[in-house]
Design an enzyme around this catalytic site. Structure first.
Site, PDB file in Angstrom:
ATOM      1  N   GLY A  12       0.687  -1.260  -0.016  1.00 13.08           N
ATOM      2  CA  GLY A  12      -0.021  -0.137  -0.236  1.00 13.08           C
ATOM      3  C   GLY A  12       0.767   1.270   0.005  1.00 13.08           C
ATOM      4  O   GLY A  12       0.058   2.383   0.234  1.00 13.08           O
ATOM      5  N   ILE A  19       0.296   5.872   4.575  1.00 11.01           N
ATOM      6  CA  ILE A  19       0.267   5.397   6.042  1.00 11.01           C
ATOM      7  C   ILE A  19       1.184   4.306   5.945  1.00 11.01           C
ATOM      8  O   ILE A  19       2.140   4.096   6.544  1.00 11.01           O
ATOM      9  CB  ILE A  19      -1.144   5.184   6.372  1.00 11.01           C
ATOM     10  N   GLN A  39       1.070  -0.881  -7.254  1.00  9.83           N
ATOM     11  CA  GLN A  39       0.205  -1.017  -8.187  1.00  9.83           C
ATOM     12  C   GLN A  39       0.263  -0.647  -9.454  1.00  9.83           C
ATOM     13  O   GLN A  39       0.226   0.671  -9.741  1.00  9.83           O
ATOM     14  CB  GLN A  39      -1.083  -0.714  -7.572  1.00  9.83           C
ATOM     15  N   TYR A 163     -18.515   8.812   3.294  1.00  7.62           N
ATOM     16  CA  TYR A 163     -17.816   7.637   3.622  1.00  7.62           C
ATOM     17  C   TYR A 163     -18.276   6.331   2.956  1.00  7.62           C
ATOM     18  O   TYR A 163     -17.466   5.491   2.239  1.00  7.62           O
ATOM     19  CB  TYR A 163     -17.180   7.279   4.855  1.00  7.62           C
ATOM     20  N   LYS A 170     -15.122  -1.298   5.187  1.00  8.61           N
ATOM     21  CA  LYS A 170     -13.957  -1.567   6.400  1.00  8.61           C
ATOM     22  C   LYS A 170     -14.738  -2.150   7.475  1.00  8.61           C
ATOM     23  O   LYS A 170     -13.958  -2.952   8.484  1.00  8.61           O
ATOM     24  CB  LYS A 170     -13.766   0.181   6.928  1.00  8.61           C
ATOM     25  N   THR A 201      -3.623  11.991   2.875  1.00  6.70           N
ATOM     26  CA  THR A 201      -3.041  11.114   1.944  1.00  6.70           C
ATOM     27  C   THR A 201      -3.789  11.085   0.585  1.00  6.70           C
ATOM     28  O   THR A 201      -4.819  11.591   0.598  1.00  6.70           O
ATOM     29  CB  THR A 201      -3.121   9.630   2.224  1.00  6.70           C
ATOM     30  N   LEU A 202      -2.840  10.462  -0.312  1.00  3.25           N
ATOM     31  CA  LEU A 202      -3.757  10.366  -1.701  1.00  3.25           C
ATOM     32  C   LEU A 202      -5.330   9.756  -1.681  1.00  3.25           C
ATOM     33  O   LEU A 202      -6.109  10.437  -2.122  1.00  3.25           O
ATOM     34  CB  LEU A 202      -3.066   9.537  -2.627  1.00  3.25           C
TER      35      LEU A 202
END
Ligand code: NAP
Length: 263
Positions: A12, A19, A39, A163, A170, A201-202
């Protein structure tokens, strides 16, 4: 050093704000040797450049977590270069942008399946392939076992507007952590989730209203601030390390206490 002699796979890293990269840096400081996935070619140079700053010989594998052949190749690669694996960090998630804008009720079948595949099922797909490498006795005295940590978010437990399907993904990820912990416990493999507060983050940029989420946390969390990448990375290293030897199936909140607030 908490992870001296340990070998870990980090899934990741996209860039220096990821992270996963924060965790990689902290794990390396604690003595771990690391391998990474990226990726596609688009991210290869980025990940290669970052990885080299810690270890010029770090193994790198191209891996879309929805691709079984690529997943197999990652673990075959680790088998031939290291022969065993001590830990795995799962820090990937994806949902189509349109699923993170409107209402959850509008989630498409495709969008739901994709979000759950990338963000939840991938943990089981990775863990299953890691098991044979974690159950090889190693070290002196020889011991078998391992540790898996997956990144999650409070949107799994409570509604966080926009979300949406990622909250459902999640929730499935956190349930998977418990089921995997049950299955793999007898093999001395611990599986835990780390529920991080919002970090820029992205992936976070894809969630509309993200800056408002951060302001909200800063004003309400008991610690009156947002988490830093280091806060999250240090807790991840703890979960990966022998200090957490008695902890499995847990979701550890690293969110400046935000989740305890009722009103
Ligand atoms: P990030 O830097 O964008 O990392 C997300 C990673 O997932 C990227 O490397 C991304 O690659 C990868 N990914 C997406 N689809 C993939 C696929 N099919 N195969 C392989 N990799 C794939 O963002 P991050 O915030 O650090 O996210 C890491 C984890 O922390 C995620 O599980 C996220 O949900 C979780 N988390 C984040 C926050 C936060 O506020 N940032 C809070 C709690 C939990 P591409 O860039 O190529 O898509």
């Amino acid at each position: 050093m908490l992870l001296a002699g340990k070998k870990g796979l980090i899934v990741g890293v996209a860039n220096k704000r990821s992270i996963a990269w924060g965790i990689a840096q902290a794990a390396a400081r604690e003595g771990a040797t690391l391998a990474y996935t990226y990726q596609g070619e688009r991210l290869k140079a980025n990940v290669e450049e970052l990885a080299k700053t810690l270890d010029p010989t770090a193994p790198l594998y191209d891996c879309d977590v929805t691709n079984d052949a690529q997943l197999d190749a990652v673990f075959q690669g680790i088998q031939s270069s290291w022969g065993a694996l001590d830990f795995l960090v799962h820090a990937v998630a994806f949902a189509k942008r349109e699923e993170l804008e409107g209402e959850f009720v509008g989630t498409s079948r495709d969008g739901y399946a994709l979000a759950l595949d990338v963000s939840s099922y991938s943990l089981t797909a990775l863990a299953r392939r890691a098991v044979p490498l974690m159950t090889i006795p190693r070290g002196l005295p020889p011991v078998a076992g391992g540790s898996v940590v997956a990144l999650t978010y409070y949107g799994a437990e409570k509604v966080i507007p926009r979300y949406n399907v990622m909250g459902v993904a999640k929730a499935a990820l956190e349930a998977s952590v418990r089921y995997l912990a049950y299955d793999l416990g007898p093999k001395h493999i611990r599986v835990n989730a780390l529920s991080s507060g919002p970090v820029q983050t992205l992936a976070a940029r894809g969630i509309s209203g993200f800056s408002d989420m951060m302001k909200h946390v800063e004003s309400r969390a008991p610690l009156r601030r947002n988490v830093t990448l280091e806060d999250v990375a240090h807790a991840a290293v703890f979960l990966l390390s022998p200090l957490a030897a008695g902890i499995t199936g847990e979701t550890l909140h690293v969110d400046c206490g935000y989740h305890i607030i009722g009103m």
